[in-house]
Design a protein around this motif. Structure first.
Motif, mmCIF file in Angstrom:
data_model
loop_
_atom_site.group_PDB
_atom_site.id
_atom_site.type_symbol
_atom_site.label_atom_id
_atom_site.label_comp_id
_atom_site.label_asym_id
_atom_site.label_seq_id
_atom_site.Cartn_x
_atom_site.Cartn_y
_atom_site.Cartn_z
ATOM 1 N N GLU A 210 -6.425 -13.272 8.990
ATOM 2 C CA GLU A 210 -5.148 -12.579 8.778
ATOM 3 C C GLU A 210 -4.519 -13.124 7.505
ATOM 4 O O GLU A 210 -4.560 -14.330 7.237
ATOM 5 C CB GLU A 210 -4.167 -12.802 9.945
ATOM 6 C CG GLU A 210 -4.521 -12.086 11.229
ATOM 7 C CD GLU A 210 -3.461 -12.302 12.308
ATOM 8 O OE1 GLU A 210 -2.374 -12.835 11.988
ATOM 9 O OE2 GLU A 210 -3.730 -11.946 13.467
ATOM 10 N N GLY A 211 -3.911 -12.251 6.727
ATOM 11 C CA GLY A 211 -3.203 -12.679 5.534
ATOM 12 C C GLY A 211 -4.133 -13.135 4.423
ATOM 13 O O GLY A 211 -5.283 -12.703 4.329
ATOM 14 N N GLN A 212 -3.625 -14.011 3.580
ATOM 15 C CA GLN A 212 -4.381 -14.555 2.454
ATOM 16 C C GLN A 212 -4.173 -16.065 2.386
ATOM 17 O O GLN A 212 -3.065 -16.568 2.574
ATOM 18 C CB GLN A 212 -3.946 -13.915 1.132
ATOM 19 C CG GLN A 212 -4.289 -12.440 1.005
ATOM 20 C CD GLN A 212 -3.747 -11.861 -0.275
ATOM 21 O OE1 GLN A 212 -2.541 -11.618 -0.418
ATOM 22 N NE2 GLN A 212 -4.613 -11.651 -1.241
ATOM 23 N N LEU A 213 -5.249 -16.767 2.091
ATOM 24 C CA LEU A 213 -5.230 -18.227 2.017
ATOM 25 C C LEU A 213 -5.074 -18.671 0.568
ATOM 26 O O LEU A 213 -5.782 -18.183 -0.316
ATOM 27 C CB LEU A 213 -6.530 -18.778 2.593
ATOM 28 C CG LEU A 213 -6.714 -20.304 2.542
ATOM 29 C CD1 LEU A 213 -5.783 -20.983 3.540
ATOM 30 C CD2 LEU A 213 -8.176 -20.673 2.825
ATOM 31 N N ALA A 214 -4.157 -19.618 0.328
ATOM 32 C CA ALA A 214 -4.055 -20.245 -0.980
ATOM 33 C C ALA A 214 -5.151 -21.300 -1.075
ATOM 34 O O ALA A 214 -5.157 -22.278 -0.329
ATOM 35 C CB ALA A 214 -2.689 -20.886 -1.163
ATOM 36 N N ALA A 215 -6.095 -21.088 -1.965
ATOM 37 C CA ALA A 215 -7.235 -21.995 -2.105
ATOM 38 C C ALA A 215 -7.353 -22.375 -3.572
ATOM 39 O O ALA A 215 -7.881 -21.612 -4.379
ATOM 40 C CB ALA A 215 -8.514 -21.334 -1.607
ATOM 41 N N GLU A 216 -6.821 -23.575 -3.883
ATOM 42 C CA GLU A 216 -6.758 -24.032 -5.274
ATOM 43 C C GLU A 216 -6.017 -22.980 -6.094
ATOM 44 O O GLU A 216 -4.852 -22.711 -5.822
ATOM 45 C CB GLU A 216 -8.176 -24.354 -5.766
ATOM 46 C CG GLU A 216 -8.793 -25.506 -4.949
ATOM 47 C CD GLU A 216 -10.262 -25.753 -5.227
ATOM 48 O OE1 GLU A 216 -10.873 -25.022 -6.009
ATOM 49 O OE2 GLU A 216 -10.795 -26.710 -4.620
ATOM 50 N N ASP A 217 -6.620 -22.303 -7.046
ATOM 51 C CA ASP A 217 -5.880 -21.335 -7.853
ATOM 52 C C ASP A 217 -6.201 -19.903 -7.457
ATOM 53 O O ASP A 217 -6.018 -18.974 -8.248
ATOM 54 C CB ASP A 217 -6.194 -21.544 -9.337
ATOM 55 C CG ASP A 217 -7.693 -21.382 -9.638
ATOM 56 O OD1 ASP A 217 -8.490 -21.337 -8.675
ATOM 57 O OD2 ASP A 217 -8.057 -21.317 -10.823
ATOM 58 N N GLN A 218 -6.665 -19.704 -6.215
ATOM 59 C CA GLN A 218 -7.071 -18.369 -5.775
ATOM 60 C C GLN A 218 -6.317 -17.966 -4.518
ATOM 61 O O GLN A 218 -5.819 -18.804 -3.772
ATOM 62 C CB GLN A 218 -8.574 -18.345 -5.469
ATOM 63 C CG GLN A 218 -9.470 -18.778 -6.610
ATOM 64 C CD GLN A 218 -10.913 -18.771 -6.199
ATOM 65 O OE1 GLN A 218 -11.504 -17.715 -5.921
ATOM 66 N NE2 GLN A 218 -11.516 -19.946 -6.149
ATOM 67 N N ALA A 219 -6.276 -16.652 -4.287
ATOM 68 C CA ALA A 219 -5.797 -16.090 -3.024
ATOM 69 C C ALA A 219 -7.010 -15.484 -2.327
ATOM 70 O O ALA A 219 -7.616 -14.536 -2.840
ATOM 71 C CB ALA A 219 -4.730 -15.028 -3.275
ATOM 72 N N ILE A 220 -7.382 -16.040 -1.183
ATOM 73 C CA ILE A 220 -8.595 -15.628 -0.477
ATOM 74 C C ILE A 220 -8.208 -14.655 0.622
ATOM 75 O O ILE A 220 -7.440 -14.977 1.533
ATOM 76 C CB ILE A 220 -9.340 -16.833 0.127
ATOM 77 C CG1 ILE A 220 -9.533 -17.927 -0.922
ATOM 78 C CG2 ILE A 220 -10.658 -16.387 0.734
ATOM 79 C CD1 ILE A 220 -10.306 -17.482 -2.131
ATOM 80 N N ALA A 221 -8.742 -13.436 0.539
ATOM 81 C CA ALA A 221 -8.378 -12.376 1.475
ATOM 82 C C ALA A 221 -9.087 -12.544 2.813
ATOM 83 O O ALA A 221 -10.119 -13.223 2.922
ATOM 84 C CB ALA A 221 -8.731 -11.020 0.867
ATOM 85 N N ALA A 222 -8.539 -11.901 3.817
ATOM 86 C CA ALA A 222 -9.167 -11.872 5.133
ATOM 87 C C ALA A 222 -10.578 -11.300 5.022
ATOM 88 O O ALA A 222 -10.861 -10.442 4.183
ATOM 89 C CB ALA A 222 -8.327 -11.035 6.088
#
Length: 294
Positions: A210-222
């Motif tokens: 669900e949502g998007q994860l902040a991973a270093e300088d990226q937004a990781i989608a579901a």
């Protein structure tokens, strides 16, 4: 504490299993897309009954464990040992196939959302031929730690500073397993973050659902898994700036077995000879019977 660094990000692969259940395969769609000791991770989520109503009719397993976690919906488990589990939203079933079990998992709803996960957790060679075990853990017995603004950590297996899981897993509990699995459903709201300690001995991934994860300088989608390296004491979980409703992930971590894997469908052993024996035992109707002298 230092945070673990991301090593790769992979999209889950659409597939079908059972009698035609549509799902996303996160781990196990290729043999090199495993994370020892985890063999497979399937995510299913649909409000279209045609995607799930046929379920998973009777089928065998040998040599590993299945952990099924229902987020939304209602599914029933039955097996040849006489176990029957009524798996409802928030509940977990933990099945140690051991030397053999034949079971079915069938939806108990004709409409509405069915959402959840099935995890295949490998057993060490010394435990693959143990007697089968089964346990239901209802939602009320799942240890939950509350986070700010409505977030939470639902601990399915393992220990974190805030909580320890209920007894599940092979015989007496996941904490007895040499793989020491850590499995958690974690929701973090916008503007918040949580650091989860993970033992240095463990491999680790997060699956965003669900949502998007902040991973270093990226937004990781579901629909993506995020894999982490071995260095660092914690994994930081925070929603991306774009995720107004926060992020929800399934965390998997475990101590690798570092043993050879031989797999043929629902049988996971250490050698091809053991796979051939499993096939003979299934053909001859003795796969799920107690071993002589047991």
């Amino acid at each position: 504490m230092t945070t673990r660094a991301i090593t790769r990000i992979l999209p889950a692969q659409a597939t079908q299993d059972g009698a035609g259940v549509r799902l996303l395969r996160v781990l196990g769609y290729q043999h090199h897309v495993r994370m020892d000791p985890f063999l497979m991770l399937d995510a299913f989520s649909s409000d279209d009954p045609d995607d799930y109503i046929a379920g998973f009719p009777p089928h065998p397993h040998r040599g590993f464990e299945t952990v099924t976690y229902i987020v939304d919906g209602h599914m029933r488990h039955r097996d040849h040992l006489g176990n029957e589990g009524d798996l409802r939203a928030g509940g977990v079933q933990w099945m140690t196939a051991g030397r053999g079990i034949i079971h079915e998992e069938m939806p108990q709803q004709e409409n509405g959302l069915l959402r959840g996960f099935q995890i295949w957790l490998n057993l060490p060679a010394t435990e693959k031929m143990q007697p089968a075990h089964y346990r239901d853990i209802p939602a009320a017995d799942i240890t939950t730690a509350e986070l700010p603004e409505g977030g939470f950590i639902k601990l399915i297996a393992g220990t974190i500073p805030w909580a320890t899981c209920p007894l599940v897993g092979p015989g007496q509990g996941a904490e007895q397993s040499v793989t020491q699995p850590l499995i958690a459903d974690i929701c973090v709201m916008a503007g918040q973050s949580v650091d989860i300690p993970v033992p240095a001995t463990h491999q680790l991934l997060l699956y965003v659902f669900e949502g998007q994860l902040a991973a270093e300088d990226q937004a990781i989608a579901a629909g993506h898994s995020v894999w982490y390296g071995e260095q660092g004491e914690v994994v930081r979980i925070a929603p991306a700036a774009e995720a107004a409703n926060g992020v929800r992930v399934l965390l998997l971590a475990g101590k690798p077995l570092n043993e050879p894997i031989a797999q043929y469908g629902p049988f996971v052993m250490n050698t091809q000879q053991e796979i051939e024996q499993a096939l003979r035992d299934y053909r001859d109707g003795v796969l799920a019977q107690p071993a002589q002298g047991a």
